[in-house]
Design a protein around this motif. Sequence first.
Motif, PDB file in Angstrom:
ATOM      1  N   LYS A  34       0.850  -1.183   0.000  1.00 42.65           N
ATOM      2  CA  LYS A  34       0.000   0.000   0.000  1.00 42.65           C
ATOM      3  C   LYS A  34       0.886   1.232   0.000  1.00 42.65           C
ATOM      4  O   LYS A  34       1.918   1.262   0.659  1.00 42.65           O
ATOM      5  N   SER A  35       0.497   2.223  -0.734  1.00 42.36           N
ATOM      6  CA  SER A  35       1.267   3.463  -0.781  1.00 42.36           C
ATOM      7  C   SER A  35       0.521   4.564  -0.039  1.00 42.36           C
ATOM      8  O   SER A  35      -0.675   4.759  -0.239  1.00 42.36           O
ATOM      9  N   LEU A  36       1.234   5.252   0.829  1.00 43.77           N
ATOM     10  CA  LEU A  36       0.622   6.380   1.535  1.00 43.77           C
ATOM     11  C   LEU A  36       0.111   7.411   0.547  1.00 43.77           C
ATOM     12  O   LEU A  36      -0.973   7.962   0.709  1.00 43.77           O
ATOM     13  N   TRP A  37       0.885   7.650  -0.515  1.00 43.19           N
ATOM     14  CA  TRP A  37       0.507   8.702  -1.459  1.00 43.19           C
ATOM     15  C   TRP A  37      -0.726   8.323  -2.266  1.00 43.19           C
ATOM     16  O   TRP A  37      -1.577   9.164  -2.544  1.00 43.19           O
ATOM     17  N   SER A  38      -0.856   7.054  -2.642  1.00 40.27           N
ATOM     18  CA  SER A  38      -2.062   6.655  -3.381  1.00 40.27           C
ATOM     19  C   SER A  38      -3.285   6.772  -2.486  1.00 40.27           C
ATOM     20  O   SER A  38      -4.375   7.113  -2.932  1.00 40.27           O
ATOM     21  N   GLN A  39      -3.109   6.515  -1.196  1.00 38.44           N
ATOM     22  CA  GLN A  39      -4.205   6.661  -0.250  1.00 38.44           C
ATOM     23  C   GLN A  39      -4.596   8.127  -0.088  1.00 38.44           C
ATOM     24  O   GLN A  39      -5.772   8.490  -0.084  1.00 38.44           O
ATOM     25  N   MET A  40      -3.604   8.995   0.013  1.00 39.84           N
ATOM     26  CA  MET A  40      -3.878  10.417   0.242  1.00 39.84           C
ATOM     27  C   MET A  40      -4.387  11.119  -1.002  1.00 39.84           C
ATOM     28  O   MET A  40      -5.252  11.993  -0.927  1.00 39.84           O
ATOM     29  N   LEU A  41      -3.857  10.728  -2.166  1.00 43.26           N
ATOM     30  CA  LEU A  41      -4.101  11.520  -3.365  1.00 43.26           C
ATOM     31  C   LEU A  41      -5.303  11.062  -4.168  1.00 43.26           C
ATOM     32  O   LEU A  41      -5.827  11.817  -4.973  1.00 43.26           O
ATOM     33  N   GLY A  42      -5.753   9.830  -3.955  1.00 41.13           N
ATOM     34  CA  GLY A  42      -6.940   9.381  -4.656  1.00 41.13           C
ATOM     35  C   GLY A  42      -6.822   9.559  -6.148  1.00 41.13           C
ATOM     36  O   GLY A  42      -5.945   9.013  -6.795  1.00 41.13           O
ATOM     37  N   GLN A 284      -1.386  21.577 -10.959  1.00 37.94           N
ATOM     38  CA  GLN A 284      -1.768  21.042 -12.264  1.00 37.94           C
ATOM     39  C   GLN A 284      -0.821  21.525 -13.357  1.00 37.94           C
ATOM     40  O   GLN A 284      -0.440  20.764 -14.248  1.00 37.94           O
ATOM     41  N   SER A 285      -0.432  22.799 -13.285  1.00 42.83           N
ATOM     42  CA  SER A 285       0.438  23.367 -14.317  1.00 42.83           C
ATOM     43  C   SER A 285       1.816  22.725 -14.315  1.00 42.83           C
ATOM     44  O   SER A 285       2.504  22.682 -15.331  1.00 42.83           O
ATOM     45  N   MET A 286       2.247  22.235 -13.146  1.00 43.43           N
ATOM     46  CA  MET A 286       3.564  21.605 -13.026  1.00 43.43           C
ATOM     47  C   MET A 286       3.481  20.089 -12.876  1.00 43.43           C
ATOM     48  O   MET A 286       4.498  19.435 -12.627  1.00 43.43           O
ATOM     49  N   LYS A 287       2.247  19.559 -12.985  1.00 43.13           N
ATOM     50  CA  LYS A 287       2.038  18.115 -12.840  1.00 43.13           C
ATOM     51  C   LYS A 287       2.581  17.610 -11.499  1.00 43.13           C
ATOM     52  O   LYS A 287       3.293  16.600 -11.419  1.00 43.13           O
ATOM     53  N   MET A 288       2.212  18.325 -10.429  1.00 43.18           N
ATOM     54  CA  MET A 288       2.620  17.937  -9.086  1.00 43.18           C
ATOM     55  C   MET A 288       1.412  17.413  -8.320  1.00 43.18           C
ATOM     56  O   MET A 288       0.274  17.746  -8.635  1.00 43.18           O
ATOM     57  N   ASP A 289       1.674  16.596  -7.302  1.00 42.06           N
ATOM     58  CA  ASP A 289       0.615  16.093  -6.443  1.00 42.06           C
ATOM     59  C   ASP A 289       0.167  17.170  -5.464  1.00 42.06           C
ATOM     60  O   ASP A 289       0.991  17.886  -4.890  1.00 42.06           O
ATOM     61  N   TYR A 290      -1.153  17.247  -5.257  1.00 43.51           N
ATOM     62  CA  TYR A 290      -1.727  18.179  -4.273  1.00 43.51           C
ATOM     63  C   TYR A 290      -2.655  17.400  -3.351  1.00 43.51           C
ATOM     64  O   TYR A 290      -3.424  16.551  -3.798  1.00 43.51           O
ATOM     65  N   HIS A 291      -2.551  17.691  -2.051  1.00 41.72           N
ATOM     66  CA  HIS A 291      -3.493  17.124  -1.101  1.00 41.72           C
ATOM     67  C   HIS A 291      -3.703  18.115   0.032  1.00 41.72           C
ATOM     68  O   HIS A 291      -2.806  18.892   0.361  1.00 41.72           O
ATOM     69  N   ALA A 292      -4.884  18.091   0.608  1.00 46.28           N
ATOM     70  CA  ALA A 292      -5.200  18.981   1.723  1.00 46.28           C
ATOM     71  C   ALA A 292      -5.487  18.152   2.967  1.00 46.28           C
ATOM     72  O   ALA A 292      -6.136  17.104   2.899  1.00 46.28           O
ATOM     73  N   LEU A 293      -4.995  18.631   4.108  1.00 44.21           N
ATOM     74  CA  LEU A 293      -5.243  17.991   5.397  1.00 44.21           C
ATOM     75  C   LEU A 293      -5.783  19.029   6.369  1.00 44.21           C
ATOM     76  O   LEU A 293      -5.258  20.140   6.445  1.00 44.21           O
ATOM     77  N   SER A 294      -6.794  18.648   7.113  1.00 45.11           N
ATOM     78  CA  SER A 294      -7.394  19.567   8.085  1.00 45.11           C
ATOM     79  C   SER A 294      -6.746  19.398   9.455  1.00 45.11           C
ATOM     80  O   SER A 294      -6.236  18.327   9.792  1.00 45.11           O
ATOM     81  N   LEU A 300      -3.897  10.169  11.531  1.00 40.58           N
ATOM     82  CA  LEU A 300      -4.111   8.777  11.145  1.00 40.58           C
ATOM     83  C   LEU A 300      -5.582   8.506  10.816  1.00 40.58           C
ATOM     84  O   LEU A 300      -5.885   7.688   9.935  1.00 40.58           O
ATOM     85  N   GLN A 301      -6.489   9.190  11.482  1.00 43.38           N
ATOM     86  CA  GLN A 301      -7.911   9.008  11.161  1.00 43.38           C
ATOM     87  C   GLN A 301      -8.241   9.593   9.798  1.00 43.38           C
ATOM     88  O   GLN A 301      -9.074   9.054   9.058  1.00 43.38           O
ATOM     89  N   GLN A 302      -7.604  10.707   9.427  1.00 41.01           N
ATOM     90  CA  GLN A 302      -7.833  11.273   8.100  1.00 41.01           C
ATOM     91  C   GLN A 302      -7.267  10.371   7.008  1.00 41.01           C
ATOM     92  O   GLN A 302      -7.876  10.187   5.948  1.00 41.01           O
ATOM     93  N   LEU A 303      -6.102   9.787   7.264  1.00 35.91           N
ATOM     94  CA  LEU A 303      -5.479   8.922   6.275  1.00 35.91           C
ATOM     95  C   LEU A 303      -6.258   7.629   6.091  1.00 35.91           C
ATOM     96  O   LEU A 303      -6.258   7.039   5.007  1.00 35.91           O
ATOM     97  N   ALA A 304      -6.935   7.187   7.152  1.00 29.61           N
ATOM     98  CA  ALA A 304      -7.709   5.960   7.075  1.00 29.61           C
ATOM     99  C   ALA A 304      -9.091   6.187   6.465  1.00 29.61           C
ATOM    100  O   ALA A 304      -9.788   5.233   6.127  1.00 29.61           O
ATOM    101  N   GLY A 305      -9.467   7.469   6.336  1.00 29.98           N
ATOM    102  CA  GLY A 305     -10.812   7.785   5.852  1.00 29.98           C
ATOM    103  C   GLY A 305     -10.986   7.563   4.368  1.00 29.98           C
ATOM    104  O   GLY A 305     -10.060   7.341   3.634  1.00 29.98           O
TER     105      GLY A 305
END
Length: 305
Positions: A34-42, A284-294, A300-305
Amino acid sequence: MNYSLPTHADGVHLCLDELLPYQQHTAKWLPPAKSLWSQMLGKHQSRQLGRGMDFAEVRQYQPGDDIRTIDWRVTARTGKPHTKLFTEEREKPVVLYIDLSASMQFGSTLLFKSVQAAHLASLLSWLAIAQKDRIGAVIDTGYKLVELKPTSRTKGPLTILAQLVALQKELLSGQTPPEQRDMKQAFVALNRLCPKGSEVVLISDFIRYRTELKPLFNQLHRRNRVRLIHIYDPLEQGNTLFRGTELVTDQKDERWLNFSLNSTRNGIKKAFESHKEKLELLCQSMKMDYHALSSDSPLLQQLAG
């Protein structure tokens, strides 16, 4: 939904006891399981760079070798086709940018944004070491930078965590200079500190980012893989049960806001959505990953959501 603070955390200060346990959670995020980034970035996945390749040696070409790796200089000199051999890069540098500046020293519900940033930095640091990479950091207080070169083994994470704890204590003491610089010096430091091919993770609310910094940003992006983690607070979206009048500041100006008015809350929400959209368009313009965290719930609860 009501959330509880992580063990040993008070949401404002930092201590090693609340940051060290993230080492125990790295196993669930290790590829290929499992990849943390695939989980976060959807659905927000961008180009995958993978690990780099180090040159090992040149040998005579054999049937089945990739013709793209033929060494034409050696081939021309010897009169026989030769191919280059490569080995996978074993230690990839991972460099975190961790924003602890004044706008990050805020939280309306569970955690300060700076505390959430530190929790994420701890998880990413231990994950890098678990993947046999080197971990470094640039920690930005808004008035000074702490640069930590990429280091392997547990020394890297422990040094970063110790600095985060010490700097957060310093910032909460009220003895720090009031003026806040933009992120220019941070990008200069990152471009200098990051070896080519590094993975760079920027953890910030990006309040101090200016469009004039895009050339420095682009320079960093051209040489490395860059990910943005946007830390925000629910109040920045206009989400609050408070209905009174409060004096607020953006470190430059002060004004009274009446939170009982829909127009006030909607204005705050609109400003946040505009800021978020600019960051998403930049990625998007630089083809970079973006994610937001509250900052309203444990990491850990946000990552598991």
